[in-house]
Design an enzyme around this catalytic site. Structure first.
Site, PDB file in Angstrom:
ATOM      1  N   ASN A 107      11.771   4.298 -22.788  1.00  0.00           N
ATOM      2  CA  ASN A 107      11.906   2.898 -23.218  1.00  0.00           C
ATOM      3  C   ASN A 107      12.439   2.001 -22.096  1.00  0.00           C
ATOM      4  OD1 ASN A 107      14.539   3.684 -23.043  1.00  0.00           O
ATOM      5  ND2 ASN A 107      15.121   3.093 -25.117  1.00  0.00           N
TER       6      ASN A 107
ATOM      7  N   ASP B 284      26.808 -25.787   6.993  1.00  0.00           N
ATOM      8  CA  ASP B 284      27.344 -26.792   6.063  1.00  0.00           C
ATOM      9  C   ASP B 284      28.860 -26.797   6.153  1.00  0.00           C
ATOM     10  OD1 ASP B 284      28.360 -24.676   4.333  1.00  0.00           O
ATOM     11  OD2 ASP B 284      26.294 -24.416   3.692  1.00  0.00           O
TER      12      ASP B 284
ATOM     13  N   LYS C 269      25.029 -30.955   5.139  1.00  0.00           N
ATOM     14  CA  LYS C 269      23.902 -30.449   4.350  1.00  0.00           C
ATOM     15  C   LYS C 269      23.938 -30.937   2.924  1.00  0.00           C
ATOM     16  CE  LYS C 269      23.688 -26.201   2.592  1.00  0.00           C
ATOM     17  NZ  LYS C 269      23.619 -24.729   2.482  1.00  0.00           N
TER      18      LYS C 269
END
Length: 317
Positions: A37, A169, A192
């Site tokens: 399963n 950044d 950024k």
């Protein structure tokens, strides 16, 4: 080392084997099977009773499979009466989900941390989390290592007298500044703005990069859109040379190839916190091992010694 058992999931067995080699202990076997399963089952195939158990598993693609595998490993160790269960997670991908920056959005970083603790983790050893606040998502002790020492040891082979470390950044600027201090370089950062997971804009670079040797430093490189955007801004300022470095080289969607094809990028340096397939590697790629650092941290945790001492100690060559 006595009374210690180290197991690995299927995410990065090579790194786990290297860590065990530095520790001088065997890597205990783990069996992962799948039911009809599609459910997973994990069996730790070595004694855990009253032992200090370390489970090594970075959360890399397929992340959800490896996460469930890790949770099942924790549960298996707890059920086997382990004295302590430490998750060694070189890369925590859900750390990027660390804030509510939109309405009705999930905080995956905190949820997955809770899942690990609920599964039985009593301690976490991580490497370069995406942001400092992720540390606080865990309700168990977290030892947060960085790869700055390994990266600094590598770059010291070059003349660093005219080097600037550039963060893509402002959010990563503190990490870049710490790395710059280690190698005696200047620091700069990009301004950024992110619009989507693969769409960013960098309007300018704050700091001195003209006619200087630039090391672009980020915590991870996924699709590479930030790095490529930053390279465009840097070219406008005329650096003398460009190298790209990160801790986690995820390199999704052909990012490594795109960055490697940039003629002014001399090399791309990352660590082995995540596996980089052989067929995706380029001649510009340099992969540094963080296995010695992880092994020393595991040894100190096991012996009850200070792990924070690793942050300031110089890396032995």
């Amino acid at each position: 080392m006595r009374d210690i058992s180290v197991f690995s999931g299927s995410a990065h067995p090579d790194l786990a084997a290297e860590v065990c080699a530095h520790l001088g202990v065997p890597l205990s076997p783990t069996r992962v099977s799948r039911f009809a399963n599609d459910c997973l089952e994990v069996q730790l195939q070595a004694n855990c009773r009253e032992r200090d158990v370390f489970l090594i598993q970075p959360l890399v693609r397929p992340v959800q499979e490896h996460l469930v595998e890790l949770l099942l490993m924790c549960d298996a160790a707890r059920g086997a009466s382990a004295a302590r269960i430490s998750v060694v997670m070189p890369h925590y991908s859900y750390a990027r989900s660390d804030k509510k920056d939109a309405p009705r959005i999930s905080l995956g970083g905190r949820l997955v941390a809770d899942l690990m603790v609920a599964a039985g983790a009593s301690r976490v050893l991580a490497m370069t989390l995406h942001s400092p606040q992720v540390h606080g998502f865990f309700s168990v002790p977290v030892d947060h290592l960085h790869a700055r020492r390994e990266l600094a040891a590598y770059f010291r082979q070059y003349d660093l007298s005219r080097t600037t470390v550039v963060s893509p950044d402002l959010g990563n600027a503190k990490e870049a500044a710490a790395f710059a201090r280690m190698i005696g370089a200047q620091v700069a950062a990009g301004a950024k703005q992110r619009y989507a997971d693969d769409r960013v804009s960098i309007s300018s670079v704050i700091g001195e990069v003209t006619d200087r040797d630039v090391i672009v430093l980020d915590d991870e490189i996924a699709k590479g859109s930030t790095v490529l955007e930053l390279l465009d801004r840097l070219r406008e300022l005329g650096p003398r040379s460009i190298r790209v470095a990160c801790t986690h080289g995820l390199f999704a969607a052909g990012a490594l190839k795109r960055i490697g094809e940039q003629p002014d990028v001399l090399e791309i340096v990352c660590t082995n916190t995540v596996p980089v397939p052989e067929e995706e590697r380029t001649e510009k790629l340099r992969i540094l091992s963080i296995a010695p650092a992880l092994a020393e941290a595991v040894r100190r945790i096991h012996n009850g010694e200070s792990v924070s001492a690793l942050f300031d100690a110089p890396r032995s060559e």
